[in-house]
Write a protein that holds these residues in place. Structure first.
Motif, PDB file in Angstrom:
ATOM      1  N   ASN A  67      19.463 -25.787  18.496  1.00 50.07           N
ATOM      2  CA  ASN A  67      18.043 -25.527  18.666  1.00 50.07           C
ATOM      3  C   ASN A  67      17.256 -26.409  17.700  1.00 50.07           C
ATOM      4  OD1 ASN A  67      15.469 -24.466  18.814  1.00 50.07           O
ATOM      5  ND2 ASN A  67      16.182 -22.353  18.989  1.00 50.07           N
ATOM      6  N   ASP A  68      16.811 -27.551  18.190  1.00 44.84           N
ATOM      7  CA  ASP A  68      16.107 -28.509  17.324  1.00 44.84           C
ATOM      8  C   ASP A  68      14.801 -27.943  16.778  1.00 44.84           C
ATOM      9  OD1 ASP A  68      18.089 -30.400  17.630  1.00 44.84           O
ATOM     10  OD2 ASP A  68      17.129 -31.327  19.372  1.00 44.84           O
ATOM     11  N   ASP A  69      14.117 -27.129  17.579  1.00 43.91           N
ATOM     12  CA  ASP A  69      12.861 -26.536  17.107  1.00 43.91           C
ATOM     13  C   ASP A  69      13.113 -25.605  15.928  1.00 43.91           C
ATOM     14  OD1 ASP A  69      11.407 -27.868  19.067  1.00 43.91           O
ATOM     15  OD2 ASP A  69      11.735 -26.267  20.527  1.00 43.91           O
ATOM     16  N   ALA A  70      14.183 -24.827  16.001  1.00 47.07           N
ATOM     17  CA  ALA A  70      14.505 -23.916  14.901  1.00 47.07           C
ATOM     18  C   ALA A  70      15.005 -24.685  13.685  1.00 47.07           C
ATOM     19  CB  ALA A  70      15.550 -22.901  15.354  1.00 47.07           C
ATOM     20  N   LEU A  71      15.787 -25.741  13.905  1.00 44.83           N
ATOM     21  CA  LEU A  71      16.287 -26.535  12.779  1.00 44.83           C
ATOM     22  C   LEU A  71      15.159 -27.254  12.049  1.00 44.83           C
ATOM     23  CD1 LEU A  71      19.563 -28.026  14.274  1.00 44.83           C
ATOM     24  CD2 LEU A  71      19.368 -26.400  12.382  1.00 44.83           C
ATOM     25  N   ALA A  72      14.060 -27.517  12.740  1.00 42.46           N
ATOM     26  CA  ALA A  72      12.924 -28.204  12.119  1.00 42.46           C
ATOM     27  C   ALA A  72      12.355 -27.381  10.958  1.00 42.46           C
ATOM     28  CB  ALA A  72      11.846 -28.483  13.158  1.00 42.46           C
ATOM     29  N   TYR A  73      12.535 -26.061  10.980  1.00 40.31           N
ATOM     30  CA  TYR A  73      12.054 -25.208   9.900  1.00 40.31           C
ATOM     31  C   TYR A  73      12.785 -25.488   8.584  1.00 40.31           C
ATOM     32  CZ  TYR A  73       9.200 -22.306  12.939  1.00 40.31           C
ATOM     33  OH  TYR A  73       8.229 -21.850  13.789  1.00 40.31           O
ATOM     34  N   TYR A  74      13.982 -26.086   8.662  1.00 38.24           N
ATOM     35  CA  TYR A  74      14.804 -26.293   7.464  1.00 38.24           C
ATOM     36  C   TYR A  74      14.942 -27.749   7.066  1.00 38.24           C
ATOM     37  CZ  TYR A  74      16.008 -21.554   8.726  1.00 38.24           C
ATOM     38  OH  TYR A  74      15.945 -20.241   9.064  1.00 38.24           O
ATOM     39  N   GLU A  75      14.205 -28.652   7.723  1.00 34.73           N
ATOM     40  CA  GLU A  75      14.323 -30.074   7.397  1.00 34.73           C
ATOM     41  C   GLU A  75      13.919 -30.368   5.962  1.00 34.73           C
ATOM     42  OE1 GLU A  75      12.127 -32.276  10.294  1.00 34.73           O
ATOM     43  OE2 GLU A  75      13.729 -32.135  11.780  1.00 34.73           O
ATOM     44  N   HIS A  76      12.911 -29.683   5.464  1.00 31.58           N
ATOM     45  CA  HIS A  76      12.427 -29.949   4.108  1.00 31.58           C
ATOM     46  C   HIS A  76      13.404 -29.491   3.037  1.00 31.58           C
ATOM     47  CE1 HIS A  76      11.210 -25.777   4.710  1.00 31.58           C
ATOM     48  NE2 HIS A  76      11.096 -25.670   3.393  1.00 31.58           N
ATOM     49  N   LEU A  77      14.363 -28.668   3.384  1.00 31.45           N
ATOM     50  CA  LEU A  77      15.322 -28.153   2.408  1.00 31.45           C
ATOM     51  C   LEU A  77      16.535 -29.069   2.229  1.00 31.45           C
ATOM     52  CD1 LEU A  77      15.291 -24.378   3.385  1.00 31.45           C
ATOM     53  CD2 LEU A  77      14.122 -25.488   1.481  1.00 31.45           C
ATOM     54  N   ASN A  78      16.722 -30.024   3.131  1.00 33.44           N
ATOM     55  CA  ASN A  78      17.843 -30.970   3.064  1.00 33.44           C
ATOM     56  C   ASN A  78      19.200 -30.267   3.001  1.00 33.44           C
ATOM     57  OD1 ASN A  78      16.166 -33.252   3.146  1.00 33.44           O
ATOM     58  ND2 ASN A  78      15.834 -33.140   0.930  1.00 33.44           N
ATOM     59  N   ILE A  79      19.358 -29.264   3.836  1.00 32.21           N
ATOM     60  CA  ILE A  79      20.648 -28.584   3.957  1.00 32.21           C
ATOM     61  C   ILE A  79      21.437 -29.290   5.049  1.00 32.21           C
ATOM     62  CG2 ILE A  79      21.829 -26.429   4.495  1.00 32.21           C
ATOM     63  CD1 ILE A  79      19.380 -24.936   3.591  1.00 32.21           C
ATOM     64  N   LYS A  80      22.665 -29.641   4.737  1.00 37.33           N
ATOM     65  CA  LYS A  80      23.492 -30.355   5.710  1.00 37.33           C
ATOM     66  C   LYS A  80      23.804 -29.476   6.921  1.00 37.33           C
ATOM     67  CE  LYS A  80      26.945 -33.789   5.269  1.00 37.33           C
ATOM     68  NZ  LYS A  80      27.995 -34.367   4.467  1.00 37.33           N
ATOM     69  N   ASN A  81      24.188 -28.223   6.676  1.00 41.43           N
ATOM     70  CA  ASN A  81      24.541 -27.299   7.758  1.00 41.43           C
ATOM     71  C   ASN A  81      23.884 -25.939   7.483  1.00 41.43           C
ATOM     72  OD1 ASN A  81      25.722 -25.738   9.719  1.00 41.43           O
ATOM     73  ND2 ASN A  81      27.804 -26.442   9.333  1.00 41.43           N
ATOM     74  N   PRO A  82      22.657 -25.738   7.952  1.00 44.44           N
ATOM     75  CA  PRO A  82      21.958 -24.480   7.664  1.00 44.44           C
ATOM     76  C   PRO A  82      22.704 -23.241   8.177  1.00 44.44           C
ATOM     77  CG  PRO A  82      20.479 -26.042   8.741  1.00 44.44           C
ATOM     78  CD  PRO A  82      21.827 -26.653   8.720  1.00 44.44           C
ATOM     79  N   SER A  83      23.334 -23.339   9.328  1.00 43.98           N
ATOM     80  CA  SER A  83      24.057 -22.185   9.871  1.00 43.98           C
ATOM     81  C   SER A  83      25.174 -21.744   8.942  1.00 43.98           C
ATOM     82  CB  SER A  83      24.645 -22.513  11.242  1.00 43.98           C
ATOM     83  OG  SER A  83      23.640 -22.714  12.175  1.00 43.98           O
ATOM     84  N   ARG A  84      25.938 -22.701   8.456  1.00 41.51           N
ATOM     85  CA  ARG A  84      27.040 -22.376   7.546  1.00 41.51           C
ATOM     86  C   ARG A  84      26.507 -21.785   6.251  1.00 41.51           C
ATOM     87  NH1 ARG A  84      31.228 -20.765   8.919  1.00 41.51           N
ATOM     88  NH2 ARG A  84      30.703 -19.176   7.477  1.00 41.51           N
ATOM     89  N   TYR A  85      25.413 -22.343   5.739  1.00 39.95           N
ATOM     90  CA  TYR A  85      24.823 -21.850   4.494  1.00 39.95           C
ATOM     91  C   TYR A  85      24.361 -20.398   4.652  1.00 39.95           C
ATOM     92  CZ  TYR A  85      21.787 -21.493   0.430  1.00 39.95           C
ATOM     93  OH  TYR A  85      21.206 -21.072  -0.741  1.00 39.95           O
ATOM     94  N   ILE A  86      23.666 -20.109   5.735  1.00 41.21           N
ATOM     95  CA  ILE A  86      23.159 -18.754   5.977  1.00 41.21           C
ATOM     96  C   ILE A  86      24.316 -17.787   6.195  1.00 41.21           C
ATOM     97  CG2 ILE A  86      21.804 -17.350   7.582  1.00 41.21           C
ATOM     98  CD1 ILE A  86      20.114 -19.999   7.997  1.00 41.21           C
ATOM     99  N   ALA A  87      25.326 -18.208   6.958  1.00 41.53           N
ATOM    100  CA  ALA A  87      26.491 -17.343   7.187  1.00 41.53           C
ATOM    101  C   ALA A  87      27.215 -17.053   5.877  1.00 41.53           C
ATOM    102  CB  ALA A  87      27.434 -17.992   8.191  1.00 41.53           C
ATOM    103  N   ASP A  88      27.335 -18.059   5.005  1.00 41.68           N
ATOM    104  CA  ASP A  88      27.979 -17.837   3.712  1.00 41.68           C
ATOM    105  C   ASP A  88      27.180 -16.842   2.865  1.00 41.68           C
ATOM    106  OD1 ASP A  88      30.034 -19.554   4.351  1.00 41.68           O
ATOM    107  OD2 ASP A  88      29.202 -21.266   3.232  1.00 41.68           O
ATOM    108  N   LYS A  89      25.858 -16.986   2.868  1.00 45.07           N
ATOM    109  CA  LYS A  89      25.021 -16.042   2.118  1.00 45.07           C
ATOM    110  C   LYS A  89      25.171 -14.622   2.673  1.00 45.07           C
ATOM    111  CE  LYS A  89      22.900 -18.454  -1.001  1.00 45.07           C
ATOM    112  NZ  LYS A  89      23.105 -18.184  -2.419  1.00 45.07           N
ATOM    113  N   LEU A  90      25.281 -14.508   3.990  1.00 52.55           N
ATOM    114  CA  LEU A  90      25.456 -13.193   4.604  1.00 52.55           C
ATOM    115  C   LEU A  90      26.824 -12.610   4.268  1.00 52.55           C
ATOM    116  CD1 LEU A  90      24.221 -11.028   6.396  1.00 52.55           C
ATOM    117  CD2 LEU A  90      25.020 -12.300   8.384  1.00 52.55           C
TER     118      LEU A  90
END
Length: 164
Positions: A67-90
């Motif tokens: 989902n490119d529109d959803a990933l655009a929310y995290y572009e400024h954070l420079n996270i390589k894999n936002p899904s993995r990061y969020i899943a790890d935090k969860l």
């Protein structure tokens, strides 16, 4: 006598040639049948692969990675894999002793812990949880902050009943 030996050799060579001719025709027919069968199987397998790929695309429709529109929310954070990061935090919430704090139920057999995580977009997550015998699902709302912290909020939950 020499004539008879040559005659016998000629007849014997003719019989061998006739046998080889007949058996090669049968062999060719058998090979053509096998080739036709394998071509039909190849077409069937290609159709199966295509159906599997379409099924995978359907399953990935609700996914943060696609989902490119959803990933655009995290572009400024420079996270390589936002899904993995969020899943790890969860999954870090599982490390606490006792039940997971996001699960509104008390474990009956053991402590309830999160198992599977599906990040739908930049706001929602579906999670499966279990205590080894009982299981359920959660719908979570999350927010990834600029300081890389993640806040999880329980939106809805369900616990499946066991039927014996």
């Amino acid at each position: 006598m020499k004539k008879n030996i040559f005659l016998y050799l000629f007849v014997f060579a003719g019989l061998i040639a006739l046998y080889l001719f007949v058996s090669s025709g049968t062999l060719a027919k058998t090979m053509n049948d096998k080739i036709n069968k394998l071509e039909a199987e190849k077409v069937s397998l290609q159709d199966s692969v295509q159906k599997s790929q379409l099924s995978i695309l359907d399953m990935q429709y609700f996914s943060l990675e696609n989902n490119d529109d959803a990933l655009a929310y995290y572009e400024h954070l420079n996270i390589k894999n936002p899904s993995r990061y969020i899943a790890d935090k969860l999954l870090e919430t599982n490390e606490k002793k006792g039940n997971n704090p996001l699960i509104p139920y008390e474990g009956m057999e053991n402590d309830f812990k999160l198992n599977k995580i599906k990040i739908l977009n930049h706001k929602w997550i579906v999670v499966d949880f279990s205590d080894g015998k009982y299981w359920g699902e959660l719908l979570l709302k999350y927010e990834l902050k600029d300081d890389m912290g993640v806040d999880f909020t329980l939106v809805d939950h369900l616990l499946y009943t066991r039927s014996n």
